[in-house]
Design a protein around this motif. Structure first.
Motif, PDB file in Angstrom:
ATOM      1  N   ASP A  77     -46.775  -8.398 -41.867  1.00 45.94           N
ATOM      2  CA  ASP A  77     -46.971  -9.304 -40.733  1.00 45.94           C
ATOM      3  C   ASP A  77     -46.622  -8.622 -39.420  1.00 45.94           C
ATOM      4  O   ASP A  77     -45.696  -7.821 -39.350  1.00 45.94           O
ATOM      5  CB  ASP A  77     -46.098 -10.555 -40.879  1.00 45.94           C
ATOM      6  CG  ASP A  77     -46.557 -11.444 -42.015  1.00 45.94           C
ATOM      7  OD1 ASP A  77     -47.717 -11.313 -42.438  1.00 45.94           O
ATOM      8  OD2 ASP A  77     -45.748 -12.263 -42.482  1.00 45.94           O
ATOM      9  N   GLY A  79     -45.172  -8.969 -35.634  1.00 42.86           N
ATOM     10  CA  GLY A  79     -44.243  -9.832 -34.922  1.00 42.86           C
ATOM     11  C   GLY A  79     -44.937 -10.629 -33.833  1.00 42.86           C
ATOM     12  O   GLY A  79     -46.022 -10.282 -33.372  1.00 42.86           O
ATOM     13  N   ASP A 100     -40.122  -9.741 -34.582  1.00 48.36           N
ATOM     14  CA  ASP A 100     -40.353 -11.097 -35.090  1.00 48.36           C
ATOM     15  C   ASP A 100     -39.741 -12.125 -34.144  1.00 48.36           C
ATOM     16  O   ASP A 100     -40.344 -13.134 -33.831  1.00 48.36           O
ATOM     17  CB  ASP A 100     -39.740 -11.270 -36.479  1.00 48.36           C
ATOM     18  CG  ASP A 100     -40.449 -10.427 -37.518  1.00 48.36           C
ATOM     19  OD1 ASP A 100     -41.629 -10.095 -37.319  1.00 48.36           O
ATOM     20  OD2 ASP A 100     -39.823 -10.096 -38.535  1.00 48.36           O
TER      21      ASP A 100
END
Length: 143
Positions: A77, A79, A100
Motif C-alpha cells: 500500500d 501511504g 501512512d
C-alpha cells in the motif's frame, strides 16, 4: 534553521514522528519542508523500484519515494501522506517520502537515543513506553 538546542542537562532536538506499516519513525524537523496529502503521481520509467513517481508541488517537480521498499517492508500500500523535505538542510532539492500517518513534533533528548543499532538510514532508536521509534537520517538513505 537548527532545531537542536543546548540545555543545562544536555542536547535536545525536535523530531517529526510518522508511521509506515507497523513501525514508527522520526526525522529531525530541520529537514522537513512541508507535509502534503498524496495526490496523483506520475510514474517515471526506468527509475529504481523505490521511486513511486513525481508530482508537482507549487510548480516544482518533486520525486516521491516509498521508504517501505528501501527498508524492505513487504506491504504494497502507498501511504496517504507525503513528508517533503530537503535532503540537506540548506539545499533546494526537494524529495517526498510516503508515510501512512504523520504524528506530532516531539522534543527528544539526545541521551535517550540509542545509536548502537546500525542500519542504512537509521541514526538511532528511541524507546518510548512500549514501542520503539526509529530515527531516520535522510542524508544517509540511498535514494
Amino acid at each position: 534553521m537548527s532545531t537542536t538546542k543546548q540545555t543545562t542537562d544536555g542536547i535536545r532536538t525536535n523530531v517529526l514522528e510518522f508511521t509506515l506499516g507497523k513501525n514508527r519513525y522520526c526525522v529531525d524537523i530541520g529537514y522537513v519542508a512541508e507535509i502534503v496529502n498524496t495526490e496523483e503521481l506520475t510514474s517515471v520509467p526506468n527509475t529504481p523500484d523505490h521511486v513511486e513517481g513525481v508530482m508537482d508541488l507549487r510548480g516544482e517537480t518533486t520525486k516521491i519515494v516509498n521508504l517501505r521498499k528501501i527498508f524492505g517492508d513487504e506491504e504494497s500500500d502507498l501511504g496517504s501522506r507525503i513528508i517533503v523535505f530537503k535532503r540537506k538542510r540548506n539545499s533546494k532539492e526537494r524529495i517526498g517520502w510516503l508515510a501512512d500517518e504523520v504524528h506530532q513534533v516531539r522534543e527528544v533528548h539526545t541521551r535517550d537515543v540509542d545509536t548502537s543499532v546500525e542500519g542504512e538510514g537509521i541514526a538511532g532508536v528511541i524507546r518510548r513506553d512500549d514501542e520503539f521509534v526509529l530515527w531516520v537520517d535522510p542524508t544517509d538513505v540511498r535514494i
